[in-house]
Design an enzyme around this catalytic site. Structure first.
Site, PDB file in Angstrom:
ATOM      1  N   HIS A 130       0.698  -1.106  -0.083  1.00 53.31           N
ATOM      2  CA  HIS A 130       0.181  -0.072   0.121  1.00 53.31           C
ATOM      3  C   HIS A 130       0.844   1.064   0.218  1.00 53.31           C
ATOM      4  CE1 HIS A 130      -3.278   2.647   1.438  1.00 53.31           C
ATOM      5  NE2 HIS A 130      -2.231   3.332   2.138  1.00 53.31           N
ATOM      6  N   GLU A 131       1.797   1.339   0.947  1.00 49.27           N
ATOM      7  CA  GLU A 131       2.721   2.200   0.880  1.00 49.27           C
ATOM      8  C   GLU A 131       3.766   2.491  -0.417  1.00 49.27           C
ATOM      9  OE1 GLU A 131       2.259   4.488   3.262  1.00 49.27           O
ATOM     10  OE2 GLU A 131       1.061   3.024   4.180  1.00 49.27           O
ATOM     11  N   HIS A 134       1.321   4.464  -2.870  1.00 53.00           N
ATOM     12  CA  HIS A 134       1.604   6.031  -2.698  1.00 53.00           C
ATOM     13  C   HIS A 134       2.811   6.416  -3.205  1.00 53.00           C
ATOM     14  CE1 HIS A 134      -1.982   6.788  -0.181  1.00 53.00           C
ATOM     15  NE2 HIS A 134      -1.588   5.919   0.910  1.00 53.00           N
ATOM     16  N   GLU A 198      -6.165   7.338  -0.893  1.00 54.18           N
ATOM     17  CA  GLU A 198      -6.136   6.010   0.265  1.00 54.18           C
ATOM     18  C   GLU A 198      -6.511   4.896  -0.585  1.00 54.18           C
ATOM     19  OE1 GLU A 198      -4.565   5.260   2.740  1.00 54.18           O
ATOM     20  OE2 GLU A 198      -3.706   7.568   2.844  1.00 54.18           O
TER      21      GLU A 198
END
Length: 307
Positions: A130-131, A134, A198
């Site tokens: 997930h990071e 980003h 997100e």
């Protein structure tokens, strides 16, 4: 659709900033406000990673670490076709994580010691993916710019009383209303951008690790931990709350206007729906890939993250 919505919101933030500048100083004030915002954004964009990591006392993790963070992050970065970011550890019991950096070549992923203790290898892979999403989506730069705009709008609005032009255009009551409403509007736009990014990172992160349910399970555990365990550094620096995978300050049950993050229930539902399209997405990471280097979660709970 996510990028289109983000572009519209960023345009709204820029228009709001220039509008406040115009109300204070006319057309000249709008231009000055835009130049000032550009200078602030360049400085923040260049230094944001070091500033944020220092705020949270994040410590660099060396390659070959006993926790296996480097090995896991590097494997997922290869899957995401990204250069391996720097890895940092934050010594706090609250499970959480964030990414920072001005671009993929100068990025960092920071996880908390509470996250290491709380999650399985698969769930940790979901969070790091997930990071990395980003970073790949350049969200770290986008959110830095929006946070800078929001802060600058608040500062300009507070200066309004000292400039005669704003009082002549709006009167005293109008100036006072602008001082309250402009920062609130900026915060709402910033939060809307954060929620949009997100959802996009959840989807891309699930694709990077190949298993949406890993991230869904991790989000549930992190949300539970964040709701009951304080993150003192985040409390001292609430402007960084939007960077974390789950709000480190408090939990939100709904996607309301004042939430920095989407509701965890909504994010989990989207990931489960994504998983329903196939048990394993193309390019899935093998959970055993770093089994010899990533610690067993139960062992780490007894030994602690620093042993």
């Amino acid at each position: 659709m996510g990028y289109f919505k983000t572009t519209i919101l960023m345009a709204a933030m820029t228009a709001l900033f220039m509008g406040v500048g115009y109300l204070i100083g006319g057309s000249g004030g709008a231009v000055i406000a835009l130049v000032f915002a550009a200078a602030m954004n360049v400085f923040t964009w260049w230094n944001s990673d070091r500033m944020v990591l220092r705020m949270h006392n994040a410590q660099p993790v060396a390659p070959g670490d006993q926790m296996g963070l480097h090995a896991l992050t590097a494997e997922l970065a290869r899957n995401a076709k990204l250069p391996a970011p720097s890895v940092y550890l934050i010594d706090t019991p609250q499970p959480n994580a964030f990414a920072t950096g001005r671009n993929p070549a100068n990025a960092a992923v920071a996880v908390t010691s509470g996250l290491i203790r709380s999650l399985s290898r698969e769930e940790l892979a979901g969070v790091i993916a997930h990071e990395l999403a980003h970073i790949r989506n350049h969200d770290t730069a986008i959110m830095t710019v929006t946070a800078t705009f929001a802060g600058a709008i608040s500062m300009l609005a507070n200066f309004a009383l000292f400039f005669g032009g704003s009082r002549e255009r709006m009167g005293l009551i109008g100036t006072l209303l602008m001082m309250f409403l402009a920062p609130m509007a900026a915060a709402l736009v910033q939060m809307a951008i954060s929620r949009t990014r997100e959802y996009a990172a959840d989807k891309a992160g699930a694709e990077i690790c190949g298993q949406p349910l890993w991230l869904a399970s991790a989000l549930e555990k992190i949300a539970t931990g964040a709701a009951r365990i304080d993150n003192h550094a985040a409390e001292r620096n609430p402007a960084t709350a939007h960077m974390f995978i789950i709000n480190p300050l408090h939990a939100h049950k709904h996607d309301n206007l004042f939430a920095t993050h989407p509701a965890t229930e909504n994010r989990v539902a989207a990931l489960r729906a994504m998983a329903g399209q196939g048990d394993r997405l193309p390019g899935a990471v093998d959970p055993r890939m770093s089994a010899s280097r990533v610690p067993n979660t139960k062992t780490r709970r007894r030994a602690g993250p620093w042993s």
